[in-house]
Design an enzyme around this catalytic site. Sequence first.
Site, mmCIF file in Angstrom:
data_model
loop_
_atom_site.group_PDB
_atom_site.id
_atom_site.type_symbol
_atom_site.label_atom_id
_atom_site.label_comp_id
_atom_site.label_asym_id
_atom_site.label_seq_id
_atom_site.Cartn_x
_atom_site.Cartn_y
_atom_site.Cartn_z
ATOM 1 N N GLU A 84 0.830 -1.206 0.000
ATOM 2 C CA GLU A 84 0.000 0.000 0.000
ATOM 3 C C GLU A 84 0.861 1.251 0.000
ATOM 4 O OE1 GLU A 84 -3.242 -0.126 2.795
ATOM 5 O OE2 GLU A 84 -3.863 -2.083 2.068
ATOM 6 N N ASP A 193 -18.279 -9.405 8.605
ATOM 7 C CA ASP A 193 -17.469 -8.438 7.857
ATOM 8 C C ASP A 193 -16.041 -8.960 7.788
ATOM 9 O OD1 ASP A 193 -16.147 -6.289 6.735
ATOM 10 O OD2 ASP A 193 -16.944 -4.790 8.125
ATOM 11 N N ASP A 199 -5.150 -8.741 7.405
ATOM 12 C CA ASP A 199 -4.255 -7.934 8.234
ATOM 13 C C ASP A 199 -4.266 -8.420 9.678
ATOM 14 O OD1 ASP A 199 -3.525 -6.308 6.100
ATOM 15 O OD2 ASP A 199 -5.179 -4.931 6.436
#
Length: 252
Positions: A84, A193, A199
């Site tokens: 990222e 979710d 992560d």
Amino acid sequence: MVCKVGKDSFGNDYIENLKQNDISTEFTYQTKDAATGTASIIVSNEGQNIIVIVAGANLLLNTEDLREAASAISRAKVMICQLEVTPAASLEALRIAHSSGVKTLFNPAPAIADLDPQFYTLSDVFCCNESEAEILTSLEVGSPADAGKAALVLMERGCRVVIITLGAEGCVMLSQTEPVSKHIPTEKVKAVDTTGAGDSFVGALAFYLAYYPNLPLEEMLKRSSFIAAVSVQAIGTQSSYPYKKDLPLDLF
């Protein structure tokens, strides 16, 4: 945490969030040249997600910033990095850590097909999910057996340990010392979710590598999968991650 945010309300809030969680912000840089990176997340009724990332200031983290943080990186037990930020920034971090004997955990997310070969050789642990493995190897990964084949391809590129996470199916591990892939299932839970589950897994794995280095890798992965499974049962990303005090004592 070595990162870059914008000089804006999101950046200020993020720095405060790190401080509230006792994470050092010494190398959390702020820039006027880009907004803080953001992500728009859409979650289905089944808990699956689609994420649109606007990287912003993340892409301005540069090798000079990493060199400023070299002393902190070299004192770490484990260093995690991913994509990222720019590949050049992650590669510099891996070089610094590797040269200092720091264990490196690389998560190639979001994946790019033409990943620099050095990422494989500088990663002590190379951990990706099934879709990232497909992008990196051009193989279809729809089962643990498929994941084992993809892991072998990645291993042949120079990785010491390859882990491919498979969501509800757990993960597959392969290493230079155990060159036959092993499927490690995880308990089935009702996901509300799945955002950030990878992560959560990587963060838990880094914890075990740092603080329980003598634990067998398979056991580390079982525990990391359990923690990731806890996170998918709550809404949100960081807000779904459990604190140590809220987890079973036998994980520690």
